[in-house]
Write a protein that holds these residues in place. Structure first.
Motif, PDB file in Angstrom:
ATOM      1  N   ARG A  15       0.844  -1.189   0.000  1.00  0.00           N
ATOM      2  CA  ARG A  15       0.000   0.000   0.000  1.00  0.00           C
ATOM      3  C   ARG A  15       0.876   1.234   0.000  1.00  0.00           C
ATOM      4  NH1 ARG A  15      -5.227  -0.677   0.123  1.00  0.00           N
ATOM      5  NH2 ARG A  15      -6.048  -2.699   0.740  1.00  0.00           N
ATOM      6  N   LEU A  16       0.706   2.047  -1.021  1.00  0.00           N
ATOM      7  CA  LEU A  16       1.413   3.309  -1.154  1.00  0.00           C
ATOM      8  C   LEU A  16       0.385   4.377  -0.839  1.00  0.00           C
ATOM      9  CD1 LEU A  16       3.966   4.832  -2.009  1.00  0.00           C
ATOM     10  CD2 LEU A  16       3.137   4.758  -4.357  1.00  0.00           C
ATOM     11  N   GLY A  17       0.410   4.897   0.415  1.00  0.00           N
ATOM     12  CA  GLY A  17      -0.683   5.743   0.838  1.00  0.00           C
ATOM     13  C   GLY A  17      -1.920   4.881   0.981  1.00  0.00           C
ATOM     14  N   SER A  18      -2.958   5.206   0.203  1.00  0.00           N
ATOM     15  CA  SER A  18      -4.201   4.440   0.273  1.00  0.00           C
ATOM     16  C   SER A  18      -4.382   3.516  -0.921  1.00  0.00           C
ATOM     17  CB  SER A  18      -5.393   5.402   0.337  1.00  0.00           C
ATOM     18  OG  SER A  18      -5.444   6.199  -0.829  1.00  0.00           O
ATOM     19  N   THR A  19      -3.433   3.535  -1.863  1.00  0.00           N
ATOM     20  CA  THR A  19      -3.617   2.802  -3.111  1.00  0.00           C
ATOM     21  C   THR A  19      -2.717   1.577  -3.175  1.00  0.00           C
ATOM     22  OG1 THR A  19      -4.171   4.850  -4.247  1.00  0.00           O
ATOM     23  CG2 THR A  19      -3.551   2.989  -5.624  1.00  0.00           C
ATOM     24  N   PRO A  20      -3.262   0.390  -3.459  1.00  0.00           N
ATOM     25  CA  PRO A  20      -2.426  -0.809  -3.566  1.00  0.00           C
ATOM     26  C   PRO A  20      -1.444  -0.684  -4.727  1.00  0.00           C
ATOM     27  CG  PRO A  20      -4.776  -1.344  -3.473  1.00  0.00           C
ATOM     28  CD  PRO A  20      -4.669   0.122  -3.690  1.00  0.00           C
ATOM     29  N   THR A  21      -0.200  -1.109  -4.496  1.00  0.00           N
ATOM     30  CA  THR A  21       0.783  -1.120  -5.578  1.00  0.00           C
ATOM     31  C   THR A  21       1.590  -2.404  -5.539  1.00  0.00           C
ATOM     32  OG1 THR A  21       2.492  -0.038  -4.240  1.00  0.00           O
ATOM     33  CG2 THR A  21       1.056   1.393  -5.542  1.00  0.00           C
ATOM     34  N   CYS A  22       2.104  -2.775  -6.704  1.00  0.00           N
ATOM     35  CA  CYS A  22       3.013  -3.908  -6.829  1.00  0.00           C
ATOM     36  C   CYS A  22       4.401  -3.364  -7.133  1.00  0.00           C
ATOM     37  CB  CYS A  22       2.562  -4.837  -7.946  1.00  0.00           C
ATOM     38  SG  CYS A  22       0.967  -5.630  -7.656  1.00  0.00           S
ATOM     39  N   SER A  23       5.427  -4.091  -6.690  1.00  0.00           N
ATOM     40  CA  SER A  23       6.790  -3.622  -6.899  1.00  0.00           C
ATOM     41  C   SER A  23       7.396  -4.135  -8.199  1.00  0.00           C
ATOM     42  CB  SER A  23       7.673  -4.028  -5.721  1.00  0.00           C
ATOM     43  OG  SER A  23       7.703  -5.439  -5.599  1.00  0.00           O
ATOM     44  N   ASP A  24       6.831  -5.226  -8.763  1.00  0.00           N
ATOM     45  CA  ASP A  24       7.376  -5.761 -10.002  1.00  0.00           C
ATOM     46  C   ASP A  24       6.289  -6.536 -10.744  1.00  0.00           C
ATOM     47  OD1 ASP A  24       7.199  -8.356  -8.818  1.00  0.00           O
ATOM     48  OD2 ASP A  24       9.214  -8.140  -7.985  1.00  0.00           O
ATOM     49  N   TYR A  25       6.633  -7.030 -11.927  1.00  0.00           N
ATOM     50  CA  TYR A  25       5.633  -7.683 -12.772  1.00  0.00           C
ATOM     51  C   TYR A  25       5.214  -9.044 -12.232  1.00  0.00           C
ATOM     52  CZ  TYR A  25       7.095  -3.905 -15.810  1.00  0.00           C
ATOM     53  OH  TYR A  25       7.392  -2.663 -16.302  1.00  0.00           O
ATOM     54  N   LEU A 114      -1.876  -1.279 -10.896  1.00  0.00           N
ATOM     55  CA  LEU A 114      -1.304  -2.077  -9.817  1.00  0.00           C
ATOM     56  C   LEU A 114       0.138  -1.679  -9.517  1.00  0.00           C
ATOM     57  CD1 LEU A 114      -2.722  -5.617 -10.649  1.00  0.00           C
ATOM     58  CD2 LEU A 114      -3.416  -4.100  -8.777  1.00  0.00           C
ATOM     59  N   LEU A 115       0.806  -1.104 -10.504  1.00  0.00           N
ATOM     60  CA  LEU A 115       2.189  -0.655 -10.321  1.00  0.00           C
ATOM     61  C   LEU A 115       2.269   0.772  -9.783  1.00  0.00           C
ATOM     62  CD1 LEU A 115       3.484  -2.202 -13.630  1.00  0.00           C
ATOM     63  CD2 LEU A 115       4.347  -2.824 -11.359  1.00  0.00           C
ATOM     64  N   GLY A 116       1.119   1.375  -9.537  1.00  0.00           N
ATOM     65  CA  GLY A 116       1.087   2.711  -8.963  1.00  0.00           C
ATOM     66  C   GLY A 116       1.411   3.827  -9.927  1.00  0.00           C
ATOM     67  N   ALA A 117       1.283   3.574 -11.228  1.00  0.00           N
ATOM     68  CA  ALA A 117       1.701   4.561 -12.226  1.00  0.00           C
ATOM     69  C   ALA A 117       0.583   5.500 -12.670  1.00  0.00           C
ATOM     70  CB  ALA A 117       2.268   3.842 -13.455  1.00  0.00           C
ATOM     71  N   LEU A 118      -0.633   5.315 -12.153  1.00  0.00           N
ATOM     72  CA  LEU A 118      -1.765   6.111 -12.636  1.00  0.00           C
ATOM     73  C   LEU A 118      -2.273   7.133 -11.615  1.00  0.00           C
ATOM     74  CD1 LEU A 118      -3.911   3.460 -14.556  1.00  0.00           C
ATOM     75  CD2 LEU A 118      -2.066   4.932 -15.399  1.00  0.00           C
ATOM     76  N   GLU A 119      -1.536   7.325 -10.557  1.00  0.00           N
ATOM     77  CA  GLU A 119      -1.967   8.305  -9.552  1.00  0.00           C
ATOM     78  C   GLU A 119      -1.924   9.719 -10.122  1.00  0.00           C
ATOM     79  OE1 GLU A 119      -3.118   7.271  -6.338  1.00  0.00           O
ATOM     80  OE2 GLU A 119      -3.107   5.535  -7.679  1.00  0.00           O
ATOM     81  N   ASP A 120      -3.022  10.460  -9.934  1.00  0.00           N
ATOM     82  CA  ASP A 120      -3.122  11.847 -10.399  1.00  0.00           C
ATOM     83  C   ASP A 120      -2.903  11.976 -11.902  1.00  0.00           C
ATOM     84  OD1 ASP A 120      -3.594  13.112  -7.843  1.00  0.00           O
ATOM     85  OD2 ASP A 120      -1.495  12.703  -7.365  1.00  0.00           O
ATOM     86  N   LYS A 121      -3.294  10.941 -12.647  1.00  0.00           N
ATOM     87  CA  LYS A 121      -3.145  10.970 -14.094  1.00  0.00           C
ATOM     88  C   LYS A 121      -4.509  10.975 -14.776  1.00  0.00           C
ATOM     89  CE  LYS A 121       1.393  10.709 -14.335  1.00  0.00           C
ATOM     90  NZ  LYS A 121       2.201  11.831 -14.877  1.00  0.00           N
ATOM     91  N   VAL A 122      -4.562  11.575 -15.969  1.00  0.00           N
ATOM     92  CA  VAL A 122      -5.722  11.460 -16.853  1.00  0.00           C
ATOM     93  C   VAL A 122      -5.678  10.071 -17.478  1.00  0.00           C
ATOM     94  CG1 VAL A 122      -6.785  12.324 -18.975  1.00  0.00           C
ATOM     95  CG2 VAL A 122      -5.778  13.922 -17.335  1.00  0.00           C
TER      96      VAL A 122
END
Length: 310
Positions: A15-25, A114-122
């Motif tokens: 969990r990165l803040g409130s959003t689940p994330t994965c560290s690798d594929y 899941l990789l956390g790359a879409l935070e604050d993104k369109v």
């Protein structure tokens, strides 16, 4: 990528803040196998942003070609075959603070999520991928990817539709009917319908898009009239000759597409720069040209495009 993750949940999900994330594929695959509900949870928790902020111009990277079986870039027929390589390139692009967001099919979007790359993104989904590249039914481009309801429920900014019009192919009517219905459903949910029109025909059995200014203008008039309302309609257009005259054919906000790179990078970027001077052009939505540049330097290609937009 998850050095700042604080806790670990099911199937290696951090969990990165409130959003689940994965560290690798490998973790992405584990989550998909063991805790698929985490994807919906991640969409619900994702930090979203308005489509237009700040400069009112957008820089979007696109990656929806693989779902049509279109894996080639330039002379390399398998350039987009590796999902991990594609995701690496997308993550490099999205890490640039000048990149506003991404357009892709749900499978790619959910990997990035899941990789956390879409935070604050369109985020734009891609809807009609049924027109497989090279198929006899290629121009019967039905909705086989994201739906309008899923796009709205997941909190995305909108959805993109490819709208190739071939006056000799009856599949065109199926595409137009499906797109019109999707435009209405997206508008009802307050989401953008991003329409990518072309006049197309088969040449030696292969679908070709007519990129003459008059053909692009005609395709725009046909497609921007779809649906009960155009309140949430945007256009995605190629950069062609006489762009001032082309853009005079619409009042819809428009993003420029990059396409498969066929010219020298400097020439491509210069053509984008000239078109971006037209007031109704609101930015770029580019895939292969930035993700697979001839020198393979994704970060520099993306930075060059960002500087044009900003």
């Amino acid at each position: 990528m998850s050095e700042v993750a604080t806790t670990t949940g099911p199937a290696g999900l951090h969990r990165l803040g409130s959003t689940p994330t994965c560290s690798d594929y490998a973790e992405v695959t584990a989550v998909r196998a063991q805790h698929p509900a985490a994807i919906a949870e991640a969409w619900a928790r994702r930090r979203r942003r308005s489509t237009v902020t700040g400069s009112d111009r957008l820089m979007i990277v696109a990656a929806d070609h693989p779902a049509r079986g279109a894996l080639a870039v330039g002379s390399n027929p398998t350039a987009m075959s590796s999902r991990s390589d594609l995701l690496d390139r997308l993550r490099t692009a999205l890490a640039n603070p000048g990149v506003d967001g991404v357009l892709a099919t749900s499978d790619i979007l959910e990997d990035l999520l899941l990789l956390g790359a879409l935070e604050d993104k369109v985020v734009f989904s891609s809807m009609n991928r049924g027109g497989l590249a090279g198929a006899s039914f290629e121009l019967d481009d039905r909705m086989t990817a994201a739906t309008a309801s899923w796009t709205i429920d997941a909190g995305l900014n909108g959805a993109k539709m490819l709208c190739r019009v071939d006056l000799s192919d009856p599949g065109t009517l199926n595409m137009m009917t499906a797109c019109a219905a999707a435009i209405d459903e997206l508008a009802a949910g307050g989401s953008i319908a991003m329409l990518e029109p072309f006049l197309s025909s088969r040449v030696d059995g292969k679908v070709r898009n007519d990129l003459s200014p008059d053909a692009v203008i005609k395709s725009m008039h046909i497609i921007q009239g779809l649906g009960s309302t155009s309140a949430y309609t945007w256009l995605k257009l190629p950069v062609v000759d006489e762009m001032e005259r082309v853009m005079d054919a619409t009042t819809m906000p428009t993003l420029l597409l990059g396409g498969d790179p066929q010219t020298a990078p400097d020439e491509t970027f210069a053509s984008w720069g000239r078109a971006l001077e037209i007031p109704s052009v609101r930015g770029l939505i580019v895939g292969r040209t930035l993700l697979y540049p001839s020198d393979d330097d994704v970060a520099t290609a993306v930075d060059t495009a960002v500087n044009l937009v900003r």
